[in-house]
Design a protein around this motif. Structure first.
Motif, mmCIF file in Angstrom:
data_model
loop_
_atom_site.group_PDB
_atom_site.id
_atom_site.type_symbol
_atom_site.label_atom_id
_atom_site.label_comp_id
_atom_site.label_asym_id
_atom_site.label_seq_id
_atom_site.Cartn_x
_atom_site.Cartn_y
_atom_site.Cartn_z
ATOM 1 N N LEU A 202 0.831 -1.200 0.000
ATOM 2 C CA LEU A 202 0.000 0.000 0.000
ATOM 3 C C LEU A 202 0.868 1.253 0.000
ATOM 4 O O LEU A 202 0.599 2.205 -0.742
ATOM 5 C CB LEU A 202 -0.928 -0.012 1.208
ATOM 6 C CG LEU A 202 -1.820 1.230 1.377
ATOM 7 C CD1 LEU A 202 -2.729 1.412 0.156
ATOM 8 C CD2 LEU A 202 -2.641 1.125 2.660
ATOM 9 N N ASP A 203 1.923 1.254 0.808
ATOM 10 C CA ASP A 203 2.840 2.398 0.835
ATOM 11 C C ASP A 203 3.434 2.645 -0.555
ATOM 12 O O ASP A 203 3.540 3.790 -1.015
ATOM 13 C CB ASP A 203 3.973 2.154 1.833
ATOM 14 C CG ASP A 203 3.502 2.217 3.280
ATOM 15 O OD1 ASP A 203 2.421 2.795 3.519
ATOM 16 O OD2 ASP A 203 4.207 1.684 4.156
ATOM 17 N N GLY A 204 3.826 1.566 -1.235
ATOM 18 C CA GLY A 204 4.408 1.710 -2.562
ATOM 19 C C GLY A 204 3.411 2.260 -3.572
ATOM 20 O O GLY A 204 3.749 3.138 -4.381
ATOM 21 N N LEU A 205 2.176 1.762 -3.530
ATOM 22 C CA LEU A 205 1.160 2.238 -4.469
ATOM 23 C C LEU A 205 0.839 3.712 -4.240
ATOM 24 O O LEU A 205 0.731 4.494 -5.201
ATOM 25 C CB LEU A 205 -0.117 1.403 -4.321
ATOM 26 C CG LEU A 205 -0.031 -0.043 -4.828
ATOM 27 C CD1 LEU A 205 -1.252 -0.834 -4.373
ATOM 28 C CD2 LEU A 205 0.067 -0.060 -6.352
ATOM 29 N N LEU A 206 0.686 4.103 -2.990
ATOM 30 C CA LEU A 206 0.404 5.506 -2.685
ATOM 31 C C LEU A 206 1.572 6.392 -3.084
ATOM 32 O O LEU A 206 1.376 7.530 -3.541
ATOM 33 C CB LEU A 206 0.088 5.670 -1.199
ATOM 34 C CG LEU A 206 -1.202 5.006 -0.706
ATOM 35 C CD1 LEU A 206 -1.365 5.206 0.798
ATOM 36 C CD2 LEU A 206 -2.420 5.550 -1.451
ATOM 37 N N LEU A 244 -8.057 -1.505 0.375
ATOM 38 C CA LEU A 244 -7.466 -0.259 -0.102
ATOM 39 C C LEU A 244 -6.358 -0.512 -1.121
ATOM 40 O O LEU A 244 -6.175 0.264 -2.065
ATOM 41 C CB LEU A 244 -6.921 0.554 1.080
ATOM 42 C CG LEU A 244 -6.421 1.966 0.759
ATOM 43 C CD1 LEU A 244 -7.492 2.772 0.032
ATOM 44 C CD2 LEU A 244 -5.985 2.682 2.036
ATOM 45 N N VAL A 245 -5.618 -1.610 -0.961
ATOM 46 C CA VAL A 245 -4.585 -1.970 -1.940
ATOM 47 C C VAL A 245 -5.222 -2.183 -3.314
ATOM 48 O O VAL A 245 -4.705 -1.719 -4.339
ATOM 49 C CB VAL A 245 -3.822 -3.237 -1.486
ATOM 50 C CG1 VAL A 245 -3.064 -3.869 -2.652
ATOM 51 C CG2 VAL A 245 -2.840 -2.895 -0.379
ATOM 52 N N LEU A 246 -6.342 -2.898 -3.359
ATOM 53 C CA LEU A 246 -7.034 -3.132 -4.622
ATOM 54 C C LEU A 246 -7.480 -1.817 -5.255
ATOM 55 O O LEU A 246 -7.341 -1.612 -6.468
ATOM 56 C CB LEU A 246 -8.230 -4.050 -4.407
ATOM 57 C CG LEU A 246 -7.918 -5.496 -4.002
ATOM 58 C CD1 LEU A 246 -9.215 -6.246 -3.698
ATOM 59 C CD2 LEU A 246 -7.141 -6.201 -5.112
ATOM 60 N N GLU A 247 -8.027 -0.926 -4.447
ATOM 61 C CA GLU A 247 -8.487 0.364 -4.959
ATOM 62 C C GLU A 247 -7.319 1.207 -5.466
ATOM 63 O O GLU A 247 -7.398 1.841 -6.526
ATOM 64 C CB GLU A 247 -9.240 1.112 -3.854
ATOM 65 C CG GLU A 247 -9.620 2.551 -4.186
ATOM 66 C CD GLU A 247 -10.577 2.647 -5.363
ATOM 67 O OE1 GLU A 247 -10.675 3.750 -5.954
ATOM 68 O OE2 GLU A 247 -11.226 1.640 -5.700
ATOM 69 N N ALA A 248 -6.207 1.229 -4.711
ATOM 70 C CA ALA A 248 -5.042 2.010 -5.113
ATOM 71 C C ALA A 248 -4.422 1.466 -6.393
ATOM 72 O O ALA A 248 -3.986 2.230 -7.265
ATOM 73 C CB ALA A 248 -4.005 2.027 -3.989
ATOM 74 N N ALA A 249 -4.395 0.132 -6.534
ATOM 75 C CA ALA A 249 -3.844 -0.485 -7.745
ATOM 76 C C ALA A 249 -4.693 -0.123 -8.966
ATOM 77 O O ALA A 249 -4.156 0.175 -10.044
ATOM 78 C CB ALA A 249 -3.763 -1.995 -7.579
ATOM 79 N N ARG A 250 -6.011 -0.149 -8.803
ATOM 80 C CA ARG A 250 -6.891 0.234 -9.914
ATOM 81 C C ARG A 250 -6.687 1.693 -10.286
ATOM 82 O O ARG A 250 -6.602 2.055 -11.460
ATOM 83 C CB ARG A 250 -8.351 0.002 -9.521
ATOM 84 C CG ARG A 250 -9.344 0.282 -10.645
ATOM 85 C CD ARG A 250 -10.754 0.464 -10.134
ATOM 86 N NE ARG A 250 -10.878 1.586 -9.221
ATOM 87 C CZ ARG A 250 -10.915 2.854 -9.611
ATOM 88 N NH1 ARG A 250 -10.815 3.166 -10.898
ATOM 89 N NH2 ARG A 250 -11.039 3.821 -8.717
ATOM 90 N N ARG A 251 -6.602 2.548 -9.263
ATOM 91 C CA ARG A 251 -6.404 3.979 -9.521
ATOM 92 C C ARG A 251 -5.067 4.221 -10.224
ATOM 93 O O ARG A 251 -4.980 5.067 -11.119
ATOM 94 C CB ARG A 251 -6.442 4.740 -8.196
ATOM 95 C CG ARG A 251 -6.362 6.256 -8.318
ATOM 96 C CD ARG A 251 -7.727 6.879 -8.577
ATOM 97 N NE ARG A 251 -8.613 6.695 -7.438
ATOM 98 C CZ ARG A 251 -8.688 7.561 -6.408
ATOM 99 N NH1 ARG A 251 -7.918 8.633 -6.376
ATOM 100 N NH2 ARG A 251 -9.553 7.338 -5.431
ATOM 101 N N LEU A 252 -4.043 3.477 -9.847
ATOM 102 C CA LEU A 252 -2.736 3.652 -10.476
ATOM 103 C C LEU A 252 -2.783 3.253 -11.948
ATOM 104 O O LEU A 252 -2.194 3.931 -12.802
ATOM 105 C CB LEU A 252 -1.679 2.833 -9.732
ATOM 106 C CG LEU A 252 -0.236 2.971 -10.260
ATOM 107 C CD1 LEU A 252 0.237 4.420 -10.189
ATOM 108 C CD2 LEU A 252 0.712 2.065 -9.470
ATOM 109 N N ARG A 253 -3.487 2.166 -12.265
ATOM 110 C CA ARG A 253 -3.625 1.770 -13.670
ATOM 111 C C ARG A 253 -4.301 2.877 -14.475
ATOM 112 O O ARG A 253 -3.875 3.208 -15.590
ATOM 113 C CB ARG A 253 -4.425 0.473 -13.784
ATOM 114 C CG ARG A 253 -3.666 -0.770 -13.368
ATOM 115 C CD ARG A 253 -4.400 -2.035 -13.828
ATOM 116 N NE ARG A 253 -5.733 -2.146 -13.243
ATOM 117 C CZ ARG A 253 -5.988 -2.721 -12.078
ATOM 118 N NH1 ARG A 253 -4.997 -3.255 -11.363
ATOM 119 N NH2 ARG A 253 -7.223 -2.800 -11.621
ATOM 120 N N ASP A 254 -5.356 3.442 -13.912
ATOM 121 C CA ASP A 254 -6.066 4.526 -14.597
ATOM 122 C C ASP A 254 -5.156 5.735 -14.796
ATOM 123 O O ASP A 254 -5.149 6.361 -15.867
ATOM 124 C CB ASP A 254 -7.306 4.941 -13.798
ATOM 125 C CG ASP A 254 -8.379 3.847 -13.779
ATOM 126 O OD1 ASP A 254 -8.278 2.920 -14.605
ATOM 127 O OD2 ASP A 254 -9.284 3.924 -12.931
#
Length: 458
Positions: A202-206, A244-254
């Protein structure tokens, strides 16, 4: 090979326009790198000097007309700038992730020490409670102070151990204070920290989201991360973190898709600046609006429009330059090239030029609308002033071959070149017979030098 030929003519104007586009792309790539470096706080005078030096070297190649070297070096410069941008992004992401990890470790340590103090019946310092509440948003000196608070709380825990202890507390005391110094915060973490892979992910995605070129707003995600860190239940924290990890990963793809489309849109917009047309300006305005709206589908549509417009403009201008260069070159060799021939060639797809005094033969030039390929061949009159035969036709083809070599030299002297893609030997194919009009009595009305037309450029 003095018979019919299929050739590709490359003019100075075409080479210049191609290199101008390369310079525009390099300029946009350099600007993108500098924007990213500034956003990451990694911009420097050394970087600005490096970019300016690289662009100056390319401009020097342009002014010295080293077209091939310029295109090769420009492609390498763009790739270098892209690599540097990725490197700076990696540094920024790593620094951001390290900061988030440090905040999380401080929170976990403060929470663990506070629990141990409470279990041992000792009071939890107010500063330690403040560290638990504020570690995930603290930076710089504030975070340093919180880590010192955790260290002092470790000392309080060790020195204030009660006489009667559980086996676990005795083991802790033995490890922390068995005749040796009280451990530092880092030492305590090394012995007691339990890495949480999902929390680290999560830290990495954010961190990646916070360094996106599109300046994405992730306040909602960070607020949720803070809320999760305040959850007293470890099991519930793990469950919420997974979500939250799933949501952050999706947001990063977008965001990566938006970022890629934005970068391409800005490149096309930079190239459109070279087109002095209403359509080009309108497309640039539409690209600006799509970039501002972060609309990927609209950006992609306008990118396609812009690239089509650029390709069409280059093809049309290149075709004019090619026909004009060939006619101008033939005019300089004594061929009769009259006003209107260029337009007639473009309209009909073929034209015949002759040298004054040579009534029985001419040179037929044929090409498609974009003049990407040209066929040049000797043609003979269907009503010659002197009888034609195979030997005479072959002699005339041989003469034309020498003149064609001269034409190549003329075009080379003017910055272009002619590539022969296919040619037949003289006499192998019968000379085409056509109806040749009478020679013009006013052969003086010819183009002595090729006219020029500016291709799309900055």
């Amino acid at each position: 090979m003095s018979g019919p030929k299929v050739v590709r003519v490359v003019t100075r104007e075409e080479l210049e326009a191609t290199c101008q586009r390369w310079l525009l792309l390099v300029g946009e790539s350099a600007a993108d790198l500098l924007r990213n470096a500034t956003r990451f706080g990694l911009a420097s005078s050394a970087l600005e000097t490096q970019l300016a030096t690289r662009r100056a070297a390319l401009k020097a190649l342009f002014h010295s007309e080293q077209w091939v070297d310029l295109q090769k070096d420009a492609a390498q410069a763009i790739e270098h700038f892209r690599f540097e941008g990725e490197r700076l992004r990696s540094e920024a992401v790593a620094a951001e992730a390290a900061q988030r990890s440090r905040q999380r470790r401080t929170l976990d340590a403060a929470r663990s020490i506070a629990a141990s103090l409470a279990k041992a019946g000792q009071p939890v310092p107010v500063a330690l409670t403040a560290a638990i509440e504020g570690a995930m948003t603290a930076t710089g000196t504030d975070l340093d102070a919180m880590q010192r608070t955790v260290e002092s709380s470790i000392a309080t825990l060790v020195q204030g151990q009660p006489k009667t202890q559980s086996s676990g507390q005795s083991d802790l005391a033995a490890r922390l204070n068995a005749g040796g110094p009280i451990p530092t915060f880092a030492q305590w973490l090394e012995e007691n920290a339990r890495p949480d892979p999902q929390a680290e992910r999560l830290d990495g995605l954010l961190s990646e989201l916070s360094t996106c070129a599109t300046l994405v707003d992730i306040t909602d995600l960070t607020a949720r991360a803070l809320s999760i860190s305040a959850e007293p239940s470890a099991d519930r924290r793990a469950l919420l973190t997974d979500s939250l990890v799933l949501e952050a990963a999706r947001r990063l793809r977008d965001e990566r898709a938006i970022e890629a489309a934005t970068a391409k849109a800005m490149q096309v917009r930079a190239e459109l600046a070279a087109l002095s047309s209403e359509r080009g300006r309108a497309c640039s305005i539409q690209l600006d609006a799509a970039i501002t709206d972060r609309n990927v589908s609209e950006m992609r549509a306008r990118i396609t429009d812009g690239e089509t417009m650029l390709d069409e403009g280059l093809r049309q201008a290149s075709a004019v330059a090619r026909r004009r260069a060939v006619l101008g070159g033939l005019a300089s060799l004594g061929y009769e090239v009259r006003e209107g021939m260029e337009a007639a060639w473009a309209k009909e797809g073929r034209i015949v030029v002759r040298r004054p005094g040579t009534d029985d033969y001419g040179v037929e030039l044929a090409a498609p609308a974009d003049a990407s390929r040209m066929q040049a061949r000797l043609v003979g009159s269907d009503q010659p002033s002197s009888p034609r035969n195979a030997m005479r036709d072959k002699d005339q083809e041989t003469i034309w071959c020498g003149q064609f070599d001269q034409l190549r030299s003329v075009l080379a002297d003017r910055g272009g070149h002619v590539e022969i893609e296919r040619a037949l030997p003289a006499g192998e194919q019968a000379v085409k017979t056509i109806s040749l009009p009478s020679a013009s009595p006013s052969a003086e009305a010819k183009i002595a030098r090729p006219q020029t037309r500016a291709l799309p450029r900055s």
